[in-house]
Design a protein around this motif. Sequence first.
Motif, PDB file in Angstrom:
ATOM      1  N   VAL A  96       0.711  -0.994   0.008  1.00 35.38           N
ATOM      2  CA  VAL A  96       0.036  -0.084  -0.101  1.00 35.38           C
ATOM      3  C   VAL A  96       1.024   1.261  -0.065  1.00 35.38           C
ATOM      4  N   ALA A  97       1.987   1.334   0.974  1.00 35.21           N
ATOM      5  CA  ALA A  97       2.928   2.457   0.839  1.00 35.21           C
ATOM      6  C   ALA A  97       3.603   2.661  -0.413  1.00 35.21           C
ATOM      7  N   ALA A  98       3.982   1.403  -1.008  1.00 38.22           N
ATOM      8  CA  ALA A  98       4.786   1.296  -2.137  1.00 38.22           C
ATOM      9  C   ALA A  98       3.903   2.199  -3.361  1.00 38.22           C
ATOM     10  N   SER A  99       2.568   1.687  -3.565  1.00 38.73           N
ATOM     11  CA  SER A  99       1.546   2.122  -4.338  1.00 38.73           C
ATOM     12  C   SER A  99       1.360   3.601  -4.282  1.00 38.73           C
ATOM     13  N   TRP A 100       1.337   3.988  -2.903  1.00 37.36           N
ATOM     14  CA  TRP A 100       1.275   5.567  -2.801  1.00 37.36           C
ATOM     15  C   TRP A 100       2.347   6.203  -3.354  1.00 37.36           C
ATOM     16  N   LEU A 101       3.627   5.810  -2.903  1.00 36.30           N
ATOM     17  CA  LEU A 101       4.945   6.578  -3.421  1.00 36.30           C
ATOM     18  C   LEU A 101       4.927   6.505  -4.800  1.00 36.30           C
ATOM     19  N   ALA A 102       4.670   5.283  -5.436  1.00 35.79           N
ATOM     20  CA  ALA A 102       4.728   5.275  -6.876  1.00 35.79           C
ATOM     21  C   ALA A 102       3.844   6.127  -7.652  1.00 35.79           C
ATOM     22  N   SER A 103       2.568   6.255  -7.277  1.00 33.56           N
ATOM     23  CA  SER A 103       1.611   7.026  -7.903  1.00 33.56           C
ATOM     24  C   SER A 103       2.084   8.548  -7.817  1.00 33.56           C
ATOM     25  N   ILE A 104       3.006   9.067  -7.061  1.00 38.22           N
ATOM     26  CA  ILE A 104       3.565  10.287  -7.081  1.00 38.22           C
ATOM     27  C   ILE A 104       4.508  10.445  -8.522  1.00 38.22           C
ATOM     28  N   TRP A 105       5.045   9.409  -8.708  1.00 35.81           N
ATOM     29  CA  TRP A 105       6.116   9.467  -9.652  1.00 35.81           C
ATOM     30  C   TRP A 105       5.755   9.093 -10.983  1.00 35.81           C
ATOM     31  N   MET A 106       4.607   8.428 -11.150  1.00 38.91           N
ATOM     32  CA  MET A 106       4.175   7.636 -12.369  1.00 38.91           C
ATOM     33  C   MET A 106       2.810   7.257 -12.247  1.00 38.91           C
ATOM     34  N   THR A 107       2.073   7.353 -13.476  1.00 37.85           N
ATOM     35  CA  THR A 107       0.773   6.563 -13.635  1.00 37.85           C
ATOM     36  C   THR A 107       0.801   5.294 -14.273  1.00 37.85           C
ATOM     37  N   HIS A 108       0.336   4.200 -13.770  1.00 44.33           N
ATOM     38  CA  HIS A 108       0.276   2.825 -14.293  1.00 44.33           C
ATOM     39  C   HIS A 108      -0.701   2.023 -13.799  1.00 44.33           C
ATOM     40  N   ASP A 109      -1.064   0.983 -14.674  1.00 45.48           N
ATOM     41  CA  ASP A 109      -2.008  -0.033 -14.163  1.00 45.48           C
ATOM     42  C   ASP A 109      -1.553  -0.826 -12.865  1.00 45.48           C
ATOM     43  N   ALA A 110      -0.140  -0.929 -12.836  1.00 41.76           N
ATOM     44  CA  ALA A 110       0.413  -1.741 -11.714  1.00 41.76           C
ATOM     45  C   ALA A 110      -0.024  -0.998 -10.357  1.00 41.76           C
ATOM     46  N   ILE A 111      -0.207   0.167 -10.395  1.00 44.97           N
ATOM     47  CA  ILE A 111      -0.310   0.841  -9.038  1.00 44.97           C
ATOM     48  C   ILE A 111      -1.811   0.569  -8.358  1.00 44.97           C
ATOM     49  N   VAL A 296       8.360   0.503  -6.887  1.00 48.13           N
ATOM     50  CA  VAL A 296       8.830   1.853  -6.574  1.00 48.13           C
ATOM     51  C   VAL A 296      10.033   2.004  -7.393  1.00 48.13           C
ATOM     52  N   ILE A 297      10.934   0.959  -7.561  1.00 51.03           N
ATOM     53  CA  ILE A 297      11.982   1.374  -8.707  1.00 51.03           C
ATOM     54  C   ILE A 297      11.640   1.671  -9.911  1.00 51.03           C
ATOM     55  N   ASN A 298      10.629   0.971 -10.563  1.00 55.08           N
ATOM     56  CA  ASN A 298       9.974   1.145 -11.796  1.00 55.08           C
ATOM     57  C   ASN A 298       9.540   2.901 -11.839  1.00 55.08           C
ATOM     58  N   ALA A 299       8.710   3.226 -10.686  1.00 59.80           N
ATOM     59  CA  ALA A 299       8.528   4.510 -10.597  1.00 59.80           C
ATOM     60  C   ALA A 299       9.712   5.713 -10.918  1.00 59.80           C
ATOM     61  N   ALA A 300      10.631   5.285  -9.995  1.00 61.13           N
ATOM     62  CA  ALA A 300      11.752   6.029  -9.940  1.00 61.13           C
ATOM     63  C   ALA A 300      12.473   6.161 -10.936  1.00 61.13           C
ATOM     64  N   PHE A 301      12.755   5.273 -11.680  1.00 63.08           N
ATOM     65  CA  PHE A 301      13.203   5.180 -12.895  1.00 63.08           C
ATOM     66  C   PHE A 301      12.523   5.691 -14.074  1.00 63.08           C
ATOM     67  N   THR A 302      11.386   5.733 -14.006  1.00 66.20           N
ATOM     68  CA  THR A 302      10.425   6.376 -15.166  1.00 66.20           C
ATOM     69  C   THR A 302      10.400   7.796 -14.828  1.00 66.20           C
ATOM     70  N   ARG A 303      10.681   8.367 -13.626  1.00 68.32           N
ATOM     71  CA  ARG A 303      10.611   9.846 -13.323  1.00 68.32           C
ATOM     72  C   ARG A 303      11.715  10.403 -13.360  1.00 68.32           C
TER      73      ARG A 303
END
Length: 353
Positions: A96-111, A296-303
């Motif tokens: 849940v925390a990872a999805s929240w953090l990832a949603s700040i950096w990217m938009t993706h169906d996995a979130i 989270v790493i996917n989101a970080a590298f995307t952003r």
Amino acid sequence: MINLLKAISAQLIVLHHLAFYGPMADHTRQILPALIDWLAQDARIAVQVFLVIGGFLAAKSLSPRGLSGPANPLTTILRRYTKLAPPFFIAMLVAVAASWLASIWMTHDAISAPPSGGQLIAHAFLLQDVLAYEALSAGAWYVAIDFQLYALFSILLWACSRASGKHVSPYLIPAMTATAVGASLLYFNLDADWDIWAPYFLGSYGLGALAWWASDPARRLHSVAILLTMMTVPALFALTLDFRSRIALALLVACELVAYGRMRTASHPSGLWRVASFAGKISFSVFLVHFPVCLVINAAFTRFAPQDVLVQTAGAVFAWIASIIAGALFHYCVELPIGRSLARPARLRTALA
């Protein structure tokens, strides 16, 4: 051997989710299309290895000789739940925390969207799929199915013991298990609507249980031959009628466990086996936490990283390594302490008795 199989399968599941969900793997597909497509589509059958090993270890724990089952199945089921659910639920909170953090950096169906109270409660009781809630993490379904299978197998063993009474047949429990395997492979496993229920996966799980009984070095050859027949005939018949690679893999793993169990092995394992043993021991924790780490790493590298093939591929490799490290930390900091705290009252009751 079990730890080696668990280690390899866990890594394949991590790589499968990395390839399937992306987006870093979408860049890697440009230079390694065949590998990424195989990981995204076919590597998921590695879960069959966990199913077979689950049945193998359940038979070892609940009915070592295949002669009797648990005296009180509710106790064994509760014990299994307390082993699986606490680390699973903590991993879901991490997701849940990872999805929240990832949603700040990217938009993706996995979130995943922020969970509702009902969704969290359903996960706490391993009922998310049964109650039609969206899973908070990839692979959450397996933990629920593992619990269902253990509960169903416990009840089956208990019922066989009650039915046999004082006249215990050495083949009653294996025969009933083989019957359940056949029913699963010839009916339930052919209907995808059953894939949130234990009977869909009972074929692979039961093959593992039969493999345990057949692998006992103390058994005579004619007894092993009977058990091998019970194990292979339903699976081969099902594969002849409708070939499924996942069932073929399950049968292959079961046969390997039988063969390895009856071999004399070295008493001092090599360094390679020690590595396999460590990787196998942390495999459940890796399975639990790898998805939020990868997300989270996917989101970080995307952003923050260049959208370059080599950079994004390096990010995927980094996510894979980070998943293993996170799994080891989760194993030693969460899974093991929870297991010790739950085992302490049982040891105290035993000492007082």
